[in-house]
Design an enzyme around this catalytic site. Structure first.
Site, PDB file in Angstrom:
ATOM      1  N   LYS A   1       0.837  -1.210   0.000  1.00 12.25           N
ATOM      2  CA  LYS A   1       0.000   0.000   0.000  1.00 12.25           C
ATOM      3  C   LYS A   1       0.866   1.252   0.000  1.00 12.25           C
ATOM      4  O   LYS A   1       0.655   2.166  -0.789  1.00 12.25           O
ATOM      5  CB  LYS A   1      -0.903   0.004   1.245  1.00 12.25           C
ATOM      6  CG  LYS A   1      -1.580   1.344   1.504  1.00 12.25           C
ATOM      7  CD  LYS A   1      -2.456   1.336   2.726  1.00 12.25           C
ATOM      8  CE  LYS A   1      -1.763   1.594   4.040  1.00 12.25           C
ATOM      9  NZ  LYS A   1      -1.494   3.005   4.372  1.00 12.25           N
ATOM     10  N   ASN A   2       1.837   1.309   0.916  1.00 11.19           N
ATOM     11  CA  ASN A   2       2.590   2.550   1.097  1.00 11.19           C
ATOM     12  C   ASN A   2       3.658   2.794   0.034  1.00 11.19           C
ATOM     13  O   ASN A   2       4.342   3.814   0.066  1.00 11.19           O
ATOM     14  CB  ASN A   2       3.194   2.600   2.507  1.00 11.19           C
ATOM     15  CG  ASN A   2       2.109   2.828   3.548  1.00 11.19           C
ATOM     16  OD1 ASN A   2       0.979   3.155   3.216  1.00 11.19           O
ATOM     17  ND2 ASN A   2       2.465   2.638   4.823  1.00 11.19           N
TER      18      ASN A   2
ATOM     19  N   ARG B   1      -4.766  10.590   4.493  1.00  8.25           N
ATOM     20  CA  ARG B   1      -3.721  11.615   4.615  1.00  8.25           C
ATOM     21  C   ARG B   1      -2.691  11.532   3.501  1.00  8.25           C
ATOM     22  O   ARG B   1      -2.071  12.540   3.137  1.00  8.25           O
ATOM     23  CB  ARG B   1      -3.009  11.486   5.956  1.00  8.25           C
ATOM     24  CG  ARG B   1      -3.921  11.595   7.140  1.00  8.25           C
ATOM     25  CD  ARG B   1      -3.133  11.396   8.395  1.00  8.25           C
ATOM     26  NE  ARG B   1      -2.160  12.458   8.565  1.00  8.25           N
ATOM     27  CZ  ARG B   1      -2.424  13.650   9.067  1.00  8.25           C
ATOM     28  NH1 ARG B   1      -3.626  13.939   9.481  1.00  8.25           N
ATOM     29  NH2 ARG B   1      -1.481  14.558   9.174  1.00  8.25           N
TER      30      ARG B   1
ATOM     31  N   ASP C   1       4.399   0.536  12.196  1.00  4.08           N
ATOM     32  CA  ASP C   1       3.232  -0.128  11.603  1.00  4.08           C
ATOM     33  C   ASP C   1       3.117  -1.599  12.007  1.00  4.08           C
ATOM     34  O   ASP C   1       2.137  -2.256  11.650  1.00  4.08           O
ATOM     35  CB  ASP C   1       3.278  -0.013  10.069  1.00  4.08           C
ATOM     36  CG  ASP C   1       2.984   1.399   9.596  1.00  4.08           C
ATOM     37  OD1 ASP C   1       2.497   2.215  10.393  1.00  4.08           O
ATOM     38  OD2 ASP C   1       3.254   1.690   8.413  1.00  4.08           O
TER      39      ASP C   1
ATOM     40  N   CYS D   1      -5.465  13.176  13.384  1.00  5.08           N
ATOM     41  CA  CYS D   1      -5.470  11.782  12.980  1.00  5.08           C
ATOM     42  C   CYS D   1      -5.570  10.922  14.233  1.00  5.08           C
ATOM     43  O   CYS D   1      -5.155  11.345  15.315  1.00  5.08           O
ATOM     44  CB  CYS D   1      -4.169  11.508  12.226  1.00  5.08           C
ATOM     45  SG  CYS D   1      -3.872   9.801  11.830  1.00  5.08           S
TER      46      CYS D   1
ATOM     47  N   ARG E   1      -8.702  -0.545   4.328  1.00  2.00           N
ATOM     48  CA  ARG E   1      -7.798   0.467   3.774  1.00  2.00           C
ATOM     49  C   ARG E   1      -6.437  -0.144   3.457  1.00  2.00           C
ATOM     50  O   ARG E   1      -5.718   0.382   2.609  1.00  2.00           O
ATOM     51  CB  ARG E   1      -7.588   1.608   4.773  1.00  2.00           C
ATOM     52  CG  ARG E   1      -8.853   2.391   5.038  1.00  2.00           C
ATOM     53  CD  ARG E   1      -8.542   3.564   5.924  1.00  2.00           C
ATOM     54  NE  ARG E   1      -7.449   4.342   5.337  1.00  2.00           N
ATOM     55  CZ  ARG E   1      -6.856   5.353   5.925  1.00  2.00           C
ATOM     56  NH1 ARG E   1      -7.243   5.721   7.120  1.00  2.00           N
ATOM     57  NH2 ARG E   1      -5.874   6.004   5.341  1.00  2.00           N
TER      58      ARG E   1
ATOM     59  N   ARG F   1       0.591  14.421  13.343  1.00  3.98           N
ATOM     60  CA  ARG F   1       1.009  14.238  11.955  1.00  3.98           C
ATOM     61  C   ARG F   1       0.976  15.520  11.115  1.00  3.98           C
ATOM     62  O   ARG F   1       0.261  15.610  10.116  1.00  3.98           O
ATOM     63  CB  ARG F   1       0.182  13.138  11.298  1.00  3.98           C
ATOM     64  CG  ARG F   1       0.284  11.824  12.046  1.00  3.98           C
ATOM     65  CD  ARG F   1      -0.477  10.713  11.384  1.00  3.98           C
ATOM     66  NE  ARG F   1       0.232  10.188  10.228  1.00  3.98           N
ATOM     67  CZ  ARG F   1      -0.243   9.214   9.458  1.00  3.98           C
ATOM     68  NH1 ARG F   1      -1.425   8.694   9.698  1.00  3.98           N
ATOM     69  NH2 ARG F   1       0.453   8.766   8.446  1.00  3.98           N
TER      70      ARG F   1
HETATM   71  N1  EPU Z   1       6.345  14.681  10.981  1.00  2.00           N
HETATM   72  C1  EPU Z   1       6.476  16.004  11.263  1.00  2.00           C
HETATM   73  N2  EPU Z   1       6.393  16.907  10.230  1.00  2.00           N
HETATM   74  C2  EPU Z   1       6.184  16.528   8.951  1.00  2.00           C
HETATM   75  C3  EPU Z   1       6.062  15.167   8.662  1.00  2.00           C
HETATM   76  C4  EPU Z   1       6.151  14.258   9.702  1.00  2.00           C
HETATM   77  O1  EPU Z   1       6.646  16.384  12.410  1.00  2.00           O
HETATM   78  O2  EPU Z   1       6.105  17.399   8.062  1.00  2.00           O
HETATM   79  C5  EPU Z   1       6.434  13.681  12.079  1.00  2.00           C
HETATM   80  C6  EPU Z   1       5.127  12.893  12.272  1.00  2.00           C
HETATM   81  O3  EPU Z   1       4.195  13.592  13.044  1.00  2.00           O
HETATM   82  C7  EPU Z   1       5.634  11.635  12.924  1.00  2.00           C
HETATM   83  C8  EPU Z   1       7.012  11.436  12.280  1.00  2.00           C
HETATM   84  O4  EPU Z   1       7.358  12.689  11.707  1.00  2.00           O
HETATM   85  O5  EPU Z   1       5.797  11.825  14.302  1.00  2.00           O
HETATM   86  C9  EPU Z   1       7.074  10.380  11.213  1.00  2.00           C
HETATM   87  O6  EPU Z   1       5.962  10.459  10.367  1.00  2.00           O
HETATM   88  P1  EPU Z   1       6.060  10.220   8.800  1.00  2.00           P
HETATM   89  O7  EPU Z   1       5.962  11.517   8.093  1.00  2.00           O
HETATM   90  O8  EPU Z   1       7.216   9.341   8.479  1.00  2.00           O
HETATM   91  O9  EPU Z   1       4.715   9.421   8.527  1.00  2.00           O
HETATM   92  P2  EPU Z   1       3.891   9.470   7.198  1.00  2.00           P
HETATM   93  O10 EPU Z   1       4.790   9.686   6.059  1.00  2.00           O
HETATM   94  O11 EPU Z   1       2.721  10.372   7.365  1.00  2.00           O
HETATM   95  C10 EPU Z   1       4.102   6.937   6.607  1.00  2.00           C
HETATM   96  C11 EPU Z   1       3.162   5.795   6.387  1.00  2.00           C
HETATM   97  C12 EPU Z   1       2.549   5.386   7.728  1.00  2.00           C
HETATM   98  C13 EPU Z   1       3.668   4.995   8.671  1.00  2.00           C
HETATM   99  C14 EPU Z   1       4.675   6.140   8.803  1.00  2.00           C
HETATM  100  C15 EPU Z   1       5.879   5.801   9.660  1.00  2.00           C
HETATM  101  C16 EPU Z   1       2.430   6.144   4.117  1.00  2.00           C
HETATM  102  C17 EPU Z   1       1.326   6.508   3.183  1.00  2.00           C
HETATM  103  N3  EPU Z   1       2.150   6.190   5.414  1.00  2.00           N
HETATM  104  O12 EPU Z   1       3.319   7.990   7.141  1.00  2.00           O
HETATM  105  O13 EPU Z   1       1.707   4.274   7.476  1.00  2.00           O
HETATM  106  O14 EPU Z   1       3.149   4.677   9.930  1.00  2.00           O
HETATM  107  O15 EPU Z   1       5.140   6.529   7.509  1.00  2.00           O
HETATM  108  O16 EPU Z   1       6.552   4.711   9.144  1.00  2.00           O
HETATM  109  O17 EPU Z   1       3.519   5.801   3.691  1.00  2.00           O
HETATM  110  C18 EPU Z   1      -0.077   2.798   7.858  1.00  2.00           C
HETATM  111  O18 EPU Z   1       0.192   2.250   6.760  1.00  2.00           O
HETATM  112  O19 EPU Z   1      -0.884   2.294   8.684  1.00  2.00           O
HETATM  113  C19 EPU Z   1       0.560   4.055   8.195  1.00  2.00           C
HETATM  114  C20 EPU Z   1       0.083   4.872   9.134  1.00  2.00           C
END
Ligand code: EPU
Length: 419
Positions: A22-23, A93, A306, A117, A398, A122
């Site tokens: 998915k990701n 998101r 995850d 969220c 999802r 996030r």
């Molecule tokens: N963060 C910030 N600022 C930003 C972006 C992120 O502070 O601009 C913080 C977040 O709040 C969090 C940390 O950085 O504390 C890491 O978050 P990240 O941005 O890596 O998460 P994401 O990119 O929104 C992806 C996956 C998630 C997975 C996370 C961590 C996708 C579509 N989603 O989310 O997947 O948990 O990386 O590995 O790739 C899931 O599949 O169930 C899922 C939630």
């Protein structure tokens, strides 16, 4: 709303095929916006989030066609609007992933700002700051990120926090920027590498994906192409835990053992016999009760957030006390409260959960709160005595393709009931 009904107590035994990730699929579909020819994406999982991304692209006027094998052809040349509406972003998101490609290729993007969220705040400040450093003019208006730019300029960016979709958005934007972009403190997740490999097949110049320093040399254009998405490492880990938690044996095929090293290490520590081939993994826990394990989540290659909920489920019935520390998201313990209702002994202290394994869980009606939390409730239900009803399973749909069929294939008694 549909429910899942599970009769626990059966040791799973069998083999299943892992779906595309998915990701990785979501950023790759967003990345199709960068190409000036048709792109075909294969090994796409049949999931609600993928449908949402297709709706998002379709709503912009992008031509999207799907064949019977879930190969998706995307042609962004028909785009008419550069717009990601709140109605879709609030349900997923990852819609934010269109921001980088839209601004880089078309010079404009109006993308709804994701709100709160279920698992944490996030924010997307790192995505926005990176694009601003590359020359985009961005402000927030009426809940939307409004971005405008001429051709983006390459920049040296040090990401404040390791962010997966942040790295992906900026890497995509940089492919068409003028000059070189360096992403320091980049995410090293396999999905980032898959996206880079995909973009490279379209003509992008990217090196270093999979390390914390990614270098992108901007090019004038990206062309069409064809790419198959990598297997889902979180689905892989979830089914392996299903084998371990039920004291059964599960073999997953069509997967990448090298992407789940941290999870396999913990399963071995829990007492499972783990064997791997090039594209398969088998976990065998027959005749044994798992041992508790300590987990600390962190960015790849450390233990993935995850998989935290699923490992927590394993600890609930393991021998001993296991400590789980969640370092990525500040509110990712909702499943613990539901598992307590099934008899789990869990103490929560901030971002730490201390789980004392019990001999048995008992069935209870429980509520799914997010994708991975729902997976952990399914796992707990597989070992609980009696019949567990899991509500709000749209969260599972999802991210887990055909979960009841796959679990049935392993011998589980599970069915979906319309609610
Ligand atoms: N963060 C910030 N600022 C930003 C972006 C992120 O502070 O601009 C913080 C977040 O709040 C969090 C940390 O950085 O504390 C890491 O978050 P990240 O941005 O890596 O998460 P994401 O990119 O929104 C992806 C996956 C998630 C997975 C996370 C961590 C996708 C579509 N989603 O989310 O997947 O948990 O990386 O590995 O790739 C899931 O599949 O169930 C899922 C939630």
């Amino acid at each position: 709303m549909d429910k899942l009904q599970i009769h626990g107590g059966i040791a799973l035994d069998g083999e299943i095929r892992i779906s595309g990730a998915k990701n990785a699929t979501l950023p790759i579909l967003a990345g199709c916006l960068l190409a000036d020819g048709p792109v075909t994406v294969g090994n796409v999982p049949h999931l609600q989030d993928v449908t949402t991304m297709i709706e998002l692209l379709g709503g912009m006027g992008v031509s999207v066609t799907i064949d019977e094998k879930m190969r998706i052809e995307v042609d962004a040349r028909t785009i008419k609007e550069y717009f990601a509406p709140y109605q879709l972003v609030k349900t997923m998101r990852a819609s934010i992933l269109v921001l980088g490609p839209l601004i880089a290729r078309f010079g404009q993007a109006d993308v709804s700002l994701p709100g709160g969220c279920a698992i944490g705040a996030r924010p997307v400040n790192i995505h926005v700051a990176g694009l601003q450093a590359m020359g985009a003019d961005i402000h927030i208006e009426n809940g939307y990120i409004k971005a405008r730019a001429g051709r983006l300029r390459g920049a040296k960016l040090v990401l404040e926090t390791v962010t997966v979709t942040g790295t992906e958005n900026l890497m995509m934007a940089a492919t068409l920027a003028d000059g070189q972009t360096v992403l320091e403190n980049a995410a090293r997740e396999p999905e980032v590498v898959d996206l880079a490999n995909f973009l490279i097949t379209l003509g992008a110049k990217i090196t270093g994906a999979g390390t914390d320093r990614i270098v992108i040399e901007g090019v004038e254009r990206l062309h069409g192409g064809s790419y198959d998405v990598l297997p889902d490492r979180i689905e892989t880990g979830t089914y392996l835990v299903a084998g371990a938690i039920t004291s059964g044996r599960v073999r997953v095929k069509n997967t990448r053992p090298d992407h789940v090293d941290a999870v396999l290490g913990k399963l071995r520590e829990a007492g499972a016999t783990v064997t791997t081939g090039d594209t398969w993994i088998e976990v065998d826990m027959r005749g044994r009760r798992p041992q508790s394990v300590d987990i600390r989540t962190a960015p790849y290659p450390a233990f993935p957030t995850d998989m935290q909920a699923q490992m927590a489920a394993l600890n609930t019935i393991a021998n001993g006390v296991g400590t789980i520390i969640e370092t990525i998201f500040e509110n990712r313990f909702m499943h613990m409260l539901e598992m307590r209702r099934m008899g789990a002994e869990i103490r929560l202290e901030g971002n730490t959960a201390i789980i004392k394994g019990v001999e048995r869980l008992t069935a209870a009606p429980v509520m799914a709160t997010d994708l991975r939390a729902s997976a952990s409730l399914v796992l707990a239900a597989l070992v609980a005595e009696g019949k567990t009803d899991i509500e709000r399973i749209y969260h599972i749909d999802r991210g887990y393709e055909a979960i009841e069929e796959k679990l049935q294939q392993l011998g589980a008694r599970i069915r979906r009931t319309p609610g």
